[in-house]
Design an enzyme around this catalytic site. Structure first.
Site, short mmCIF file in Angstrom:
data_model
loop_
_atom_site.label_atom_id
_atom_site.label_comp_id
_atom_site.label_asym_id
_atom_site.label_seq_id
_atom_site.Cartn_x
_atom_site.Cartn_y
_atom_site.Cartn_z
N GLU A 47 0.82 -1.21 0.00
CA GLU A 47 0.00 0.00 0.00
C GLU A 47 0.85 1.25 0.00
OE1 GLU A 47 -3.47 -2.53 0.82
OE2 GLU A 47 -1.50 -2.52 1.77
N THR A 48 0.34 2.27 -0.68
CA THR A 48 0.82 3.64 -0.55
C THR A 48 -0.31 4.47 0.03
OG1 THR A 48 2.36 3.46 -2.42
CG2 THR A 48 1.67 5.67 -1.78
#
Length: 262
Positions: A47-48
């Site tokens: 995830e970002t």
């Protein structure tokens, strides 16, 4: 060309190269969705997280999360990482689009992450068991809340560690799949597979423990317990079930900090 701050954090970790890496990009205003998705693809982490400041009200920032392929409704470890990057007091609150307001608080040398629980109930899913390569487990499902979730209860920690799903077939099942059992070194052990959303095996998953917290609190007969997610990197999560919330304790380590030029 504009420069944007980018920080990579190992969440649910007490040293580098453990826990779950997340990228955190604080923004002043939202970029187009296609740009956010392209940044997450470029980072190529599970995830970002992107944040934008809010003025007044119930939260300090708005928060969104992207895998390399899609935006997700809830991500615990990237929320913890965002709190680590942005914390200026003892608590920081994030407004999200589907998971409500999430809080990160200082807790000793680490943090406590406050998430809504996910409640599951036992339902048959023979295809899922076949894809996981086990026919002797019970499946517990929830299609409510932020993410569709399956908890698969296996006989012991050895079975959890040995689980070898057919990832190609599992990618066609729109579930976050959690395999779990009683642990040896901790109360509970788990692994998490989400190939349908671009991540074959997630290293340490906050949203999964938001489901495991009520699930195991009921079976253990107490609200608090220790958990270990037995991925290759591994990570320990201190879990507490409190009403409709799961309180997850863990540390964070900043491993990279720099600028992205767009």
């Amino acid at each position: 060309m504009t420069d944007y701050r980018l920080v990579q954090v190992d969440a649910f970790a007490d040293r580098p190269f453990t826990g779950n890496p997340a990228a955190v990009m604080p923004l002043d205003a939202w970029l187009p969705d296609e740009t956010l998705q392209a940044i997450a693809e470029e980072n190529n982490l599970s995830e970002t997280a992107f944040t934008v400041p809010l003025s007044g009200g119930e939260a300090d920032y708005e928060l969104r999360w992207f895998t390399p392929t899609t935006e997700v409704a809830l991500c615990g470890h990237a929320t913890l990482a965002s709190g680590h990057v942005l914390m200026e007091r003892d608590e920081i609150r994030f407004r999200t689009r589907k998971a409500g307001v999430l809080a990160v608080r200082r807790l000793g040398e680490g943090y406590a992450l406050d998430l809504p629980v996910t409640l599951v109930r036992e339902q048959p899913h023979p295809e899922l068991l076949e894809v996981l390569g086990t026919l002797t487990a019970s499946v517990h499902l929830s299609y409510a809340g932020a993410e569709a979730t399956a908890i698969v209860l296996l006989e012991d920690e050895t079975a959890v560690r040995a689980c070898a799903p057919d990832m190609k077939r599992l990618a066609g099942i729109e579930l976050m799949v959690i395999v779990t059992a009683l642990g040896r070194g901790t109360d509970v052990v788990s692994r998490v597979f989400v190939p349908a959303w671009g991540v074959d095996e997630d290293p340490v998953t906050g949203s999964a423990h938001a489901a495991l917290a009520p699930f195991w609190a009921e079976r253990l007969g107490r609200p608090a317990f220790s958990a270990f997610q037995a991925s290759r990197r591994g990570g320990r999560v201190e879990c507490r079930h409190s009403g409709d919330r799961a309180i997850l304790g863990g540390g964070c380590v900043t491993v990279i900090e720099g600028m992205m030029h767009l």
